[in-house]
Design a protein around this motif. Structure first.
Motif, PDB file in Angstrom:
ATOM      1  N   GLY A 157      17.798   2.649  -0.671  1.00 35.85           N
ATOM      2  CA  GLY A 157      17.683   1.343  -0.030  1.00 35.85           C
ATOM      3  C   GLY A 157      16.421   1.173   0.794  1.00 35.85           C
ATOM      4  O   GLY A 157      16.245   0.167   1.488  1.00 35.85           O
ATOM      5  N   ILE A 158      15.498   2.134   0.731  1.00 43.97           N
ATOM      6  CA  ILE A 158      14.240   2.032   1.481  1.00 43.97           C
ATOM      7  C   ILE A 158      13.368   0.948   0.847  1.00 43.97           C
ATOM      8  O   ILE A 158      13.177   0.917  -0.372  1.00 43.97           O
ATOM      9  N   VAL A 159      12.847   0.063   1.694  1.00 41.65           N
ATOM     10  CA  VAL A 159      11.994  -1.028   1.216  1.00 41.65           C
ATOM     11  C   VAL A 159      10.627  -0.918   1.896  1.00 41.65           C
ATOM     12  O   VAL A 159      10.537  -0.752   3.111  1.00 41.65           O
ATOM     13  N   VAL A 160       9.573  -1.020   1.099  1.00 41.40           N
ATOM     14  CA  VAL A 160       8.205  -0.962   1.620  1.00 41.40           C
ATOM     15  C   VAL A 160       7.442  -2.171   1.108  1.00 41.40           C
ATOM     16  O   VAL A 160       7.474  -2.478  -0.086  1.00 41.40           O
ATOM     17  N   GLU A 161       6.762  -2.858   2.014  1.00 44.54           N
ATOM     18  CA  GLU A 161       5.901  -3.980   1.625  1.00 44.54           C
ATOM     19  C   GLU A 161       4.464  -3.661   1.976  1.00 44.54           C
ATOM     20  O   GLU A 161       4.195  -3.037   2.994  1.00 44.54           O
ATOM     21  N   CYS A 162       3.545  -4.098   1.136  1.00 46.88           N
ATOM     22  CA  CYS A 162       2.126  -3.920   1.429  1.00 46.88           C
ATOM     23  C   CYS A 162       1.371  -5.143   0.937  1.00 46.88           C
ATOM     24  O   CYS A 162       1.462  -5.499  -0.237  1.00 46.88           O
ATOM     25  N   GLN A 163       0.642  -5.792   1.848  1.00 49.80           N
ATOM     26  CA  GLN A 163      -0.096  -6.992   1.471  1.00 49.80           C
ATOM     27  C   GLN A 163      -1.431  -7.056   2.177  1.00 49.80           C
ATOM     28  O   GLN A 163      -2.062  -8.115   2.255  1.00 49.80           O
ATOM     29  N   ASP A 164      -1.916  -5.908   2.654  1.00 48.86           N
ATOM     30  CA  ASP A 164      -3.129  -5.926   3.462  1.00 48.86           C
ATOM     31  C   ASP A 164      -4.394  -5.986   2.624  1.00 48.86           C
ATOM     32  O   ASP A 164      -5.461  -6.284   3.142  1.00 48.86           O
ATOM     33  N   ASP A 165      -4.296  -5.660   1.349  1.00 49.10           N
ATOM     34  CA  ASP A 165      -5.467  -5.683   0.475  1.00 49.10           C
ATOM     35  C   ASP A 165      -5.299  -6.817  -0.531  1.00 49.10           C
ATOM     36  O   ASP A 165      -4.189  -7.188  -0.890  1.00 49.10           O
ATOM     37  N   ARG A 166      -6.406  -7.380  -1.004  1.00 46.78           N
ATOM     38  CA  ARG A 166      -6.321  -8.474  -1.981  1.00 46.78           C
ATOM     39  C   ARG A 166      -6.077  -7.953  -3.390  1.00 46.78           C
ATOM     40  O   ARG A 166      -5.851  -8.728  -4.306  1.00 46.78           O
ATOM     41  N   SER A 167      -6.147  -6.632  -3.550  1.00 49.15           N
ATOM     42  CA  SER A 167      -5.901  -6.035  -4.863  1.00 49.15           C
ATOM     43  C   SER A 167      -4.449  -5.608  -4.976  1.00 49.15           C
ATOM     44  O   SER A 167      -3.952  -4.823  -4.181  1.00 49.15           O
ATOM     45  N   GLN A 168      -3.761  -6.149  -5.987  1.00 52.36           N
ATOM     46  CA  GLN A 168      -2.362  -5.775  -6.197  1.00 52.36           C
ATOM     47  C   GLN A 168      -2.259  -4.284  -6.510  1.00 52.36           C
ATOM     48  O   GLN A 168      -1.324  -3.611  -6.057  1.00 52.36           O
ATOM     49  N   HIS A 169      -3.219  -3.757  -7.262  1.00 50.63           N
ATOM     50  CA  HIS A 169      -3.196  -2.340  -7.624  1.00 50.63           C
ATOM     51  C   HIS A 169      -3.260  -1.461  -6.373  1.00 50.63           C
ATOM     52  O   HIS A 169      -2.512  -0.491  -6.241  1.00 50.63           O
ATOM     53  N   LYS A 170      -4.166  -1.797  -5.441  1.00 46.91           N
ATOM     54  CA  LYS A 170      -4.299  -1.003  -4.211  1.00 46.91           C
ATOM     55  C   LYS A 170      -3.059  -1.136  -3.339  1.00 46.91           C
ATOM     56  O   LYS A 170      -2.614  -0.172  -2.726  1.00 46.91           O
ATOM     57  N   ASN A 171      -2.509  -2.345  -3.261  1.00 46.84           N
ATOM     58  CA  ASN A 171      -1.296  -2.542  -2.467  1.00 46.84           C
ATOM     59  C   ASN A 171      -0.137  -1.726  -3.036  1.00 46.84           C
ATOM     60  O   ASN A 171       0.649  -1.129  -2.295  1.00 46.84           O
ATOM     61  N   LYS A 172      -0.039  -1.680  -4.363  1.00 47.50           N
ATOM     62  CA  LYS A 172       1.037  -0.906  -4.994  1.00 47.50           C
ATOM     63  C   LYS A 172       0.869   0.582  -4.706  1.00 47.50           C
ATOM     64  O   LYS A 172       1.841   1.277  -4.371  1.00 47.50           O
ATOM     65  N   ALA A 173      -0.376   1.073  -4.806  1.00 42.08           N
ATOM     66  CA  ALA A 173      -0.634   2.495  -4.546  1.00 42.08           C
ATOM     67  C   ALA A 173      -0.307   2.857  -3.098  1.00 42.08           C
ATOM     68  O   ALA A 173       0.314   3.898  -2.822  1.00 42.08           O
ATOM     69  N   GLN A 174      -0.683   1.991  -2.160  1.00 34.80           N
ATOM     70  CA  GLN A 174      -0.386   2.244  -0.748  1.00 34.80           C
ATOM     71  C   GLN A 174       1.111   2.207  -0.494  1.00 34.80           C
ATOM     72  O   GLN A 174       1.657   3.047   0.225  1.00 34.80           O
ATOM     73  N   ALA A 175       1.782   1.243  -1.087  1.00 36.97           N
ATOM     74  CA  ALA A 175       3.227   1.123  -0.895  1.00 36.97           C
ATOM     75  C   ALA A 175       3.961   2.344  -1.441  1.00 36.97           C
ATOM     76  O   ALA A 175       4.913   2.844  -0.833  1.00 36.97           O
TER      77      ALA A 175
END
Length: 360
Positions: A252-270
């Motif tokens: 049930g752990i949820v992580v959001e990342c939206q700090d970069d304009r690149s979806q690929h980078k946000n996914k990798a960080q998340a």
């Protein structure tokens, strides 16, 4: 020195000789992974064995001085030698005990630092911003780099939540005792009658997980959603679905990342944050199952555990785990955490030494 320590030290000395023989063999270099493992093990053992050999030499020096003390002409010299050897033995005994303490394998890792507002509404969010700034300044003082992974700004300033990756040697070793509840007592900027309010935030310090060996995330166990990122207060609004939300279904752990304009980078960080949180949960569950009757004075690192109070009217910061109060809140909020960090590490080491003494 207690016999249990002597036995362990003799075993280490034997292992060092064994490693030297293995590393002297020509074929050992054919397996680079094994070679590096042996070299790393030798580097860890060598300083301890050197201390042990110095201890043995001091024992011999003391025994020789005892023999000389029987000679009237050498008695004064021999007594000085005995005192010197005795002092050195006491010093080396303490050094050896500290050297034998178990090392935290995460100490040299980078960390994910998570700060979340708790009770106190807008004031709590403002304090979360102050705490994050404090840690960012501390990172600067140590030559580390802090990269924001995700943030949820508050309307009046500060953050409802902010997650950053802190990159630097020994980041976890110096900040691992910061996890827990942080309480602030001060007059909020929004308070018109000058009343002191109490608010709270939680801090989590998670060692960065090794993607290969630490955590295996089954793609079937995660759900990835994308959405449009937007800034607060009329800032840039993203016109593409670059923000990423990852849900780990088993936990049930949820992580959001939206700090970069690149979806690929946000996914990798998340995914990195998710791996760190899963690993942290696994470590905590394992520790809970094998916890000793004696609880560490530094505390469990439980997010709900109140560890520190920042009282602005009195200019003090109190760490409740070790009953340490420092009257330099201004410097501490500017990132001068050295005294607090050192005191917590010293208390932890004292607790480990006490546990080691009980085992012998």
């Amino acid at each position: 020195m207690k016999q249990g320590l002597v036995t362990r030290l003799n075993q280490l000395a034997f292992r060092l000789d064994e490693l030297d023989r293995l590393l002297a063999q020509e074929q050992v270099a054919s397996d680079l992974d094994n070679y590096r493992r042996l070299v790393r093990e030798r580097a860890e053992i060598q300083p301890v064995v050197d201390l042990f050999r110095a201890y043995r030499q001091s024992e011999q020096d003391y025994a020789s001085a005892q023999d000389m003390v029987r000679d009237p002409e050498l008695r004064s010299f021999a007594e000085d030698e005995m005192r010197t050897a005795r002092d050195r033995l006491a010093h080396l005994d303490g050094e050896l005990q500290r050297a034998l303490l178990p090392r935290d394998p995460n100490d040299e890792r980078n960390i994910f630092l998570e700060v979340r507002a708790g009770t106190g509404g807008d004031e709590s969010a403002l304090f979360a911003g102050d705490l994050f700034r404090m840690y960012a300044r501390f990172a600067e003082r140590n030559g580390w780099r802090a990269e924001v992974v995700s943030q949820s700004p508050s309307e009046l300033g500060g953050f409802k939540e902010i997650i950053a990756k802190v990159i630097g040697d020994g980041a976890y070793s110096r900040l691992k005792f910061e996890s827990g509840g942080h309480r602030v007592q001060r007059v909020p900027a929004t308070e018109t009658q000058g009343r002191i309010h109490t608010s709270a935030c939680t801090v989590a310090v998670l060692p960065e997980a090794d993607d290969v060996s630490d955590v295996v995330i089954n793609p079937a166990d995660i759900r990835i959603d994308t959405f449009r990122a937007s800034g607060a207060g009329g800032q840039h609004i993203n016109k593409t679905d670059s923000a990423v939300r990852i849900t780990h279904l088993p936990t049930g752990i949820v992580v959001e990342c939206q700090d970069d304009r690149s979806q690929h980078k946000n996914k990798a960080q998340a995914l990195s944050v998710l791996a760190a949180r899963i690993r942290d949960r696994q470590v905590r569950e394992s520790a809970a199952r094998t916890a000793a009757e004696r609880k560490s004075l530094i505390g469990s690192g439980d997010r709900s555990e109140r560890i520190r109070t920042y009282n602005f009217p009195q200019g003090r910061v109190t760490d409740h785990r070790i009953n340490l109060t420092l009257y330099k809140i201004g410097q501490i909020m500017e990132g001068d955490l050295g005294e607090l960090v050192a005191a917590l590490a010293a208390e932890h080491q004292a607790e480990q030494l006490a546990a080691l003494a009980e085992e012998q």
